[in-house]
Structures are given as structure tokens and as C-alpha cells.
Motif scaffolding. Sequence first.
Motif, PDB file in Angstrom:
ATOM      1  N   LYS A 207       0.846  -1.197   0.000  1.00  0.00           N
ATOM      2  CA  LYS A 207       0.000   0.000   0.000  1.00  0.00           C
ATOM      3  C   LYS A 207       0.884   1.251   0.000  1.00  0.00           C
ATOM      4  O   LYS A 207       1.993   1.255   0.531  1.00  0.00           O
TER       5      LYS A 207
ATOM      6  N   HIS B 254      -7.864  -9.810  -2.364  1.00  0.00           N
ATOM      7  CA  HIS B 254      -8.153 -10.311  -1.023  1.00  0.00           C
ATOM      8  C   HIS B 254      -7.023 -11.217  -0.537  1.00  0.00           C
ATOM      9  O   HIS B 254      -6.587 -11.124   0.619  1.00  0.00           O
TER      10      HIS B 254
ATOM     11  N   ASP C  78      -4.046  -9.184   0.590  1.00  0.00           N
ATOM     12  CA  ASP C  78      -4.246  -8.603   1.917  1.00  0.00           C
ATOM     13  C   ASP C  78      -4.029  -9.649   3.006  1.00  0.00           C
ATOM     14  O   ASP C  78      -3.401  -9.379   4.033  1.00  0.00           O
TER      15      ASP C  78
END
Length: 225
Positions: free
Chosen positions: A54, A168, A171
Motif C-alpha cells: 500500500k 483479497h 491482503d
Amino acid sequence: MGVDMNWQMYCRLYIINEMLFGQSREQIQIMQRDMGMQLSIDEENCYILLTGVKKTEYSQRLNLDRSHFVELVFAHLRAFLDELAQQERFDYQLGVLNYDYSKRIIIIISPHRTRFDPLPCARRISNMLDEQYRKAGVKNPYFSNIMAVSDRIESYAQMQAEFGKLMHLHDLAFFHRTSQPLTQEMMNERRIPYSMVEAERMIEDFANAVYRQETELSEKLLHQL
């Protein structure tokens, strides 16, 4: 020549983002025609690799800036992929996510053969990126160059669904603190049985560590959770 090459690069990045975040196949074909280019993606036999971090992690915790990212992706990584693609016989498209406030990188691999295991290539790419981050001076003990690898994609209709699963998975992979690429199957095998009693105890320990401003212990407990 330089302007034309930059224009083509930005067009490719834009089209890849549009493709992964919802545009129809017909719209993608129109974009490619209007921009005078053709992406090297075999929609019936390809894999998506998602790596990077990120943006807040990249800039605030790792203290890296835009110049680091540009050099990493468009110099070191592209040169490495060019050589790897020749050795392993695949086409690839390199992209950068623009729609989720990230410094995450997309690599779409289209192998020249039907039977292909993307993990060995993913490991080599991940190791190369780890080396580049180390050269940039990254010393954060909680940083890992996480890479998630999709299942084989066999149609354009699968592309966006598989990419959603991949986001997903990426993450979730963060909590395993490993730079080795992960697939959904590998993640399922890594799932750890837990009890609510144990989880509640760890949450209480975490809250107490945060209250006491014990940063290192807080991060350790968060990763365990």
C-alpha cells in the motif's frame, strides 16, 4: 521517440487498470484500437501476479519515494521480466494499480504452452524485488515483499473475478510475513485453527500494549492475531 514511448506506456497502464477493475471486453478492444496498440495477453491462458505494498506503507514506513518506485518498476523489474520471459517462454504485461491508493504492481503472464506452473517464475521475481528493496535500504522487520498468484485464467469473463480474489489474497498474505509467493490453495493450507478464548486473550494483550505505547509488542501481537 521518448514521448511516443511514454505515451504507449501510459496507455497500457490505463487499459490494464480498466480491464481489471470492470470494463467489458468490448470496451477494452475499443480502447486498444483507438490507442493503436494490442496488449500481449492470452485471455484463455494467463496468470495474474500481484505484488508490492500500500502507498502509505511504501512512503511512511519504508521511507521510499516516487523515484524509487519508478526505478524499481520501470528499470529493474522490466529488464528482469524481459530476460525471464525469454528463458521461460511467456509474454507479459506490466501494470501499476491506480485505483486503490497503492504502490502495488500487476504482472500478467501469458505462457506459450498450456501446462505451465507460474510459481517458479513468481519466486524469481519476488526474490529480485526483495533484493531491490534491500538495496534501497529497507530495514523494517515487519516488511515483506508480498506476492499473490492467481489461478489459471481461461476467459476474459474470469479476469475481474480472479483479480478480486487476488486482491483479497494479497491482503491476507500480509499477515504471514513471507516474501514467498502464495496461491489461494497454499493460503488455505496455512490457515491456523483458533479458539475465541485465545483470540479474546490476545486482543486484551494487544489493547494493553497499545495503551502502554509498546510499539514493537503491539505489532508482534497484531501479526499473531
